[in-house]
Scaffold this active site. Structure first.
Site: not given
Ligand code: NAD
Length: 260
Positions: A142, A155
């Site tokens: 991130s 985080y």
């Molecule tokens: P999201 O909530 O849409 O998706 C998260 C996914 O992880 C889902 O499929 C969920 O079922 C799965 N998950 C959660 N806990 C789990 C567990 N214990 N075991 C297995 N699967 C699990 O979130 P997102 O925004 O798509 O995030 C995905 C990644 O991107 C994360 O690592 C997040 O930190 C990172 N990220 C997101 C953003 C953003 O702005 N959305 C920015 C930077 C980084």
């Protein structure tokens, strides 16, 4: 471009992981999906990707906070798809609170899912990549792996850890055809961020649309969200031969957030 390769994408039932899985399938890769959600919906997603792109798509519901389940998922992907050539560590959760109020249990969960899972999955998948002398490991860190904000201690600690772990793997595989990099997204409009927008709207007593523009204005100079499709395209590029010497990098895709 990825025909004949097999990829495990953790947390691919939603958001960014889903975008990456789709981008890989479009390039002909076989997939192991992972994540939580409604079983029927996940099955629709799995079957839909398989039919649309004519690739093999498996699903494993391993909980990324459980090392044994992570190892079993890598073993299952190897059995069901023949190999794990590409590993994307994407599953992640968020919890926001000032440090004095941050629940210990949430700290442990965020560190386990957002950081330790990367270690366990890489440790399980790397030996077979070494055997074939080809592999791609992509960790979804991130912008919060590069800079900090308030209220996100677990985080941000986890994501900085992911950036560090990525560099170690890149060094330990430097003389192989295996690369390891981190992608550092800024705001992407997924359920993880929607929760933060809804909380902001409730706290400030404003409309959800206004909370969305406020959130962007505060951190992301482009004032536009990055998209799962853009992150998927970057992940595909990192799997290409053109990217063979991109190693140990933490690549922002953040609308200039980290340029400030
Ligand atoms: P999201 O909530 O849409 O998706 C998260 C996914 O992880 C889902 O499929 C969920 O079922 C799965 N998950 C959660 N806990 C789990 C567990 N214990 N075991 C297995 N699967 C699990 O979130 P997102 O925004 O798509 O995030 C995905 C990644 O991107 C994360 O690592 C997040 O930190 C990172 N990220 C997101 C953003 C953003 O702005 N959305 C920015 C930077 C980084």
């Amino acid at each position: 471009m990825l025909k004949g390769k097999s990829a495990v994408v953790t947390g691919s039932t939603s958001g960014i992981g889903h975008g990456i899985a789709r981008a890989f399938a479009a390039q002909g890769a076989n997939l192991m999906l992972n994540g939580f959600g409604d079983a029927a919906e996940i099955e629709r997603l799995r079957a839909g990707l398989a039919a649309e792109f004519k690739v093999k798509v498996a699903f494993n519901g391993a909980d990324m906070s459980k090392p044994e389940q992570i190892r079993e998922m890598v073993a299952a992907a190897t059995r069901e798809l023949g190999a794990v050539d590409i590993l994307v560590n994407n599953a992640g959760i968020q919890h926001t609170a000032p440090v004095e109020e941050f629940p210990e249990e949430r700290w442990d969960a965020v560190i386990a899912i957002n950081l330790s899972s990367n270690f366990h999955a890489i440790k399980a998948a790397l030996p077979q990549m070494r055997q074939r002398n080809w592999g791609r490991i992509i960790n979804i860190a991130s912008v919060h792996g590069l800079v900090a904000s308030t209220q996100k201690i677990a985080y941000i600690a986890a994501k900085h850890g992911v950036v560090g772990l990525t560099k170690v793997i890149a060094l330990e595989t430097a003389q192989t055809r295996i690369t390891c990099n981190a992608i550092c997204p800024g705001w992407v409009l997924t359920p993880l961020v929607q929760k933060q927008i809804d909380a902001r709207a409730a706290k400030d007593g404003i409309a959800v649309e206004r909370a969305k523009t406020d959130l962007l204005a505060e951190k992301q100079p482009s004032r536009e969200f990055a998209t799962p499709e853009q992150i998927g395209a970057l992940a595909v590029f990192l799997c290409s031969e053109a990217a063979a010497q991109i190693r140990g990098a933490a690549l922002p895709i953040d609308g200039a957030w980290s340029a400030q």
